[in-house]
Design a protein around this motif. Structure first.
Motif, short mmCIF file in Angstrom:
data_model
loop_
_atom_site.label_atom_id
_atom_site.label_comp_id
_atom_site.label_asym_id
_atom_site.label_seq_id
_atom_site.Cartn_x
_atom_site.Cartn_y
_atom_site.Cartn_z
N GLU A 1 -12.18 -6.44 -6.55
CA GLU A 1 -11.49 -7.54 -6.00
C GLU A 1 -10.12 -7.31 -6.01
O GLU A 1 -9.69 -7.74 -4.83
CB GLU A 1 -11.98 -8.75 -6.81
CG GLU A 1 -11.50 -10.15 -6.11
CD GLU A 1 -12.06 -10.24 -4.91
OE1 GLU A 1 -11.09 -10.51 -3.88
OE2 GLU A 1 -13.17 -10.11 -4.59
N SER B 1 -8.37 -7.41 -2.25
CA SER B 1 -7.45 -8.50 -1.82
C SER B 1 -6.07 -7.91 -1.80
O SER B 1 -5.02 -8.64 -1.71
CB SER B 1 -7.38 -9.48 -2.98
OG SER B 1 -7.13 -9.08 -4.49
N TYR B 2 -5.77 -6.56 -1.87
CA TYR B 2 -4.64 -5.92 -1.83
C TYR B 2 -3.69 -6.45 -2.94
O TYR B 2 -2.21 -6.34 -2.63
CB TYR B 2 -3.85 -5.96 -0.40
CG TYR B 2 -5.03 -5.63 0.59
CD1 TYR B 2 -5.11 -4.28 1.04
CD2 TYR B 2 -5.45 -6.53 1.56
CE1 TYR B 2 -6.01 -3.93 1.90
CE2 TYR B 2 -6.38 -6.24 2.41
CZ TYR B 2 -6.63 -4.71 2.77
OH TYR B 2 -7.42 -4.44 3.46
#
Length: 179
Positions: A144, A148-149
């Motif tokens: 995740e 989500s960078y």
């Protein structure tokens, strides 16, 4: 802003199809090792040559990004470390980064990989069920945090930066985090 797009997933998941579509829509360079391996070496990996080729493709992507153009690396990148390193290379070039993760049901993915081999043998390689099983065991889906960078984590122990790790992972990739 130039952007490095990285396609991630197992063989047959649709990475190359997506990469081709993005390249056409955005009119950008697409680098796909599978399409070079067979013409250059006759099969997918001849004595570690894929790592050599990927290192030069990452370097090419870095240079393209520095020139102000975008690029797609259609690599698969099965580990978080590889994905973090490529993201760091994009950032070192002053570019944006997009991770495109593709996944399919296992039966459909294997069928697609087999179909591609039958229809375009020069762009891929034959894979047995044992190969697919091994690939599935090695693959680490993006976390995740990656999707989500979130800020890049520290590089692995013993490496001063992600580009330093990248130049170790892909020996033909020169260090991009220093002049």
């Amino acid at each position: 802003m130039p952007t490095l797009v990285l396609t991630v997933g197992l063989p047959g998941s649709g990475k190359t199809t997506l990469a081709k579509r993005i390249a056409e829509e955005r009119r950008v360079l697409r680098l796909t090792p599978d399409e070079w391996m067979a013409p250059l070496f006759g099969h997918n990996d001849a004595g570690g040559r894929r790592d050599i080729l990927e290192g030069r493709m990452i370097w090419t992507a870095y240079e393209v990004l520095r020139s102000g153009a975008s690029v797609i690396l259609d690599f698969g990148c099965w580990s978080s470390e590889e994905r973090y390193a490529i993201r760091a290379v994009a950032e070192a070039a002053g570019a944006g980064f997009e991770l495109r993760y593709l996944e399919l049901g296992e039966a459909q993915r294997r069928a697609r990989a087999e179909l591609r081999w039958r229809e375009e043998p020069g762009s891929t390689f034959a894979m047995s069920d044992a190969d697919h099983d091994r690939f599935l065991a090695l693959f680490q889906p993006p976390t995740e945090a990656e999707l989500s960078y979130a800020p890049l984590p520290a590089p692995p122990e013993g490496f001063e930066s992600w580009p330093h790790w990248a130049s170790w992972r892909w020996p033909t990739l020169p260090r991009v985090d220093r002049p």
